[in-house]
Design an enzyme around this catalytic site. Structure first.
Site, PDB file in Angstrom:
ATOM      1  N   GLU A   1     -11.454   9.003   2.666  1.00 18.78           N
ATOM      2  CA  GLU A   1     -12.727   8.710   1.999  1.00 18.78           C
ATOM      3  C   GLU A   1     -13.878   9.338   2.786  1.00 18.78           C
ATOM      4  OE1 GLU A   1     -13.502   4.612   1.079  1.00 18.78           O
ATOM      5  OE2 GLU A   1     -15.219   5.169  -0.152  1.00 18.78           O
TER       6      GLU A   1
ATOM      7  N   ASP B   1       9.890   7.779   0.234  1.00 18.33           N
ATOM      8  CA  ASP B   1       9.145   8.080  -0.980  1.00 18.33           C
ATOM      9  C   ASP B   1       8.853   6.793  -1.764  1.00 18.33           C
ATOM     10  OD1 ASP B   1       8.194   9.730  -3.256  1.00 18.33           O
ATOM     11  OD2 ASP B   1       9.965   8.881  -4.209  1.00 18.33           O
TER      12      ASP B   1
ATOM     13  N   ASP C   1      -2.896  12.240  -2.749  1.00 21.78           N
ATOM     14  CA  ASP C   1      -3.092  13.698  -2.810  1.00 21.78           C
ATOM     15  C   ASP C   1      -3.471  14.084  -4.240  1.00 21.78           C
ATOM     16  OD1 ASP C   1      -2.210  14.209  -0.066  1.00 21.78           O
ATOM     17  OD2 ASP C   1      -0.253  13.552  -0.789  1.00 21.78           O
TER      18      ASP C   1
ATOM     19  N   THR D   1     -11.534   4.764   4.541  1.00 27.05           N
ATOM     20  CA  THR D   1     -10.409   5.438   5.195  1.00 27.05           C
ATOM     21  C   THR D   1     -10.799   6.855   5.612  1.00 27.05           C
ATOM     22  OG1 THR D   1      -9.557   6.419   3.167  1.00 27.05           O
ATOM     23  CG2 THR D   1      -8.769   4.186   3.738  1.00 27.05           C
TER      24      THR D   1
ATOM     25  N   GLU E   1       0.851  -1.197   0.000  1.00 24.54           N
ATOM     26  CA  GLU E   1       0.000   0.000   0.000  1.00 24.54           C
ATOM     27  C   GLU E   1       0.879   1.236   0.000  1.00 24.54           C
ATOM     28  OE1 GLU E   1      -3.181   0.555   2.869  1.00 24.54           O
ATOM     29  OE2 GLU E   1      -3.766   2.412   1.844  1.00 24.54           O
TER      30      GLU E   1
HETATM   31  C1  LIG Z   1      -4.574  12.128   1.008  1.00 23.63           C
HETATM   32  S1  LIG Z   1      -3.617  11.055   2.015  1.00 23.63           S
HETATM   33  C2  LIG Z   1      -4.499   9.513   1.931  1.00 23.63           C
HETATM   34  C3  LIG Z   1      -4.146   8.592   3.049  1.00 23.63           C
HETATM   35  C4  LIG Z   1      -4.890   7.246   3.077  1.00 23.63           C
HETATM   36  N1  LIG Z   1      -4.595   6.454   1.898  1.00 23.63           N
HETATM   37  C5  LIG Z   1      -6.369   7.436   3.235  1.00 23.63           C
HETATM   38  O1  LIG Z   1      -7.127   7.086   2.314  1.00 23.63           O
HETATM   39  O2  LIG Z   1      -6.789   7.929   4.297  1.00 23.63           O
HETATM   40  C6  LIG Z   1      -2.207  10.730   0.984  1.00 23.63           C
HETATM   41  C7  LIG Z   1      -1.056  10.091   1.741  1.00 23.63           C
HETATM   42  O3  LIG Z   1      -0.002   9.764   0.843  1.00 23.63           O
HETATM   43  C8  LIG Z   1       1.235  10.053   1.454  1.00 23.63           C
HETATM   44  N2  LIG Z   1       2.205  10.258   0.383  1.00 23.63           N
HETATM   45  C9  LIG Z   1       2.220  11.265  -0.509  1.00 23.63           C
HETATM   46  N3  LIG Z   1       3.224  11.114  -1.396  1.00 23.63           N
HETATM   47  C10 LIG Z   1       3.861   9.962  -1.040  1.00 23.63           C
HETATM   48  C11 LIG Z   1       4.989   9.260  -1.571  1.00 23.63           C
HETATM   49  N4  LIG Z   1       5.647   9.732  -2.636  1.00 23.63           N
HETATM   50  N5  LIG Z   1       5.370   8.121  -0.975  1.00 23.63           N
HETATM   51  C12 LIG Z   1       4.693   7.651   0.112  1.00 23.63           C
HETATM   52  N6  LIG Z   1       3.623   8.267   0.652  1.00 23.63           N
HETATM   53  C13 LIG Z   1       3.211   9.403   0.079  1.00 23.63           C
HETATM   54  C14 LIG Z   1       0.942  11.289   2.302  1.00 23.63           C
HETATM   55  O4  LIG Z   1       1.883  11.455   3.358  1.00 23.63           O
HETATM   56  C15 LIG Z   1      -0.456  10.992   2.812  1.00 23.63           C
HETATM   57  O5  LIG Z   1      -0.430  10.277   4.028  1.00 23.63           O
END
Ligand SMILES: C[S@@+](CC[C@H](N)C(=O)[O-])C[C@H]1O[C@@H](n2cnc3c(N)ncnc32)[C@H](O)[C@@H]1O
Length: 210
Positions: free
Chosen positions: A191, A92, A115, A188, A40
């Protein structure tokens, strides 16, 4: 970070965390067993990862997240649920996929509510791009599947265009676009936030053909 998250980093990370680095991972060694691997990306506070890991003890779950408090939160949930089939990398996701995840090693890749970067000048920051889809496709085993969901329609259309552009993946949608919300996908934080704002949700599933 909360005090509990700091404790999680101190006490749980040494067992469940994988230190950053450049070396390819031996996934069977990381989990201490050979089993299907679900990755994930951007698990946030880990709601879906923990729910899925608890429901599928026969699978290994690898979470990638850049936000340390979210990682702490996930570690606490793993402790509370006594989950032995979860490992975490705080780095990342694109770099981890490029450098550390062996080709043809993953059964599923999950990308839920990434995002959306709604402003046009920020679209290049979206994680889903044609090169990202190709990278994920290479990491999937044959028969493996990339599942994505978003509550932002323009991003859904962008995901669909990027994934359709890949010759390595086949759309699982009967209508050639989106799939029904899988019952297996836990709801989540993001969502729920989307629901409060009155957003729709778009699910996508693309499989690497056998
Ligand atoms: C909008 S949140 C969604 C979190 C979760 N999937 C949910 O549905 O509640 C996006 C997540 O992706 C992470 N994220 C963004 N870019 C990333 C990257 N390049 N590698 C790993 N995580 C990343 C952010 O830190 C954030 O926690």
């Amino acid at each position: 970070m909360t005090g509990a998250q700091e404790r999680a980093w101190r006490e749980l990370w040494p067992t469940l965390g994988i230190e950053n680095g450049d070396e390819p991972l031996d996934l069977a060694a990381v989990f201490g067993r050979q089993a299907p691997v679900v990755l994930e990306i951007g698990f946030g506070n880990g709601e879906s990862l923990v729910t899925l890991a608890a429901a599928h003890a026969d699978r290994n779950f690898l979470g990638l997240e850049v936000h340390p408090p979210g990682v702490g939160h996930l570690l606490l949930r793993c402790e509370a649920g006594k989950l032995g089939n979860v490992r975490v990398i705080c780095d990342d996701a694109v770099q981890v996929l490029q450098r550390r995840v062996p080709d043809a090693s993953l059964d599923e890749v999950l990308l839920y509510f990434p995002d959306p970067w709604p402003k046009k000048r920020h679209h290049k920051r979206r994680i889903v791009q044609p090169a990202f889809v190709e990278l994920v496709a290479r990491k999937l085993k044959t028969g493996g599947v990339l599942r994505m969901a978003t509550d932002w329609q323009p991003y859904a259309e962008h995901m669909l265009a990027a994934a359709r552009g890949s010759t390595a993946l086949r759309n699982e949608s009967a209508t050639g676009d989106y799939v029904d919300r899988p019952d297996s996908r836990p709801i989540t934080h993001f969502e729920r936030r989307g629901q409060r704002l009155g957003h729709g949700v778009w699910d996508l599933a693309f499989r690497r053909p056998v």
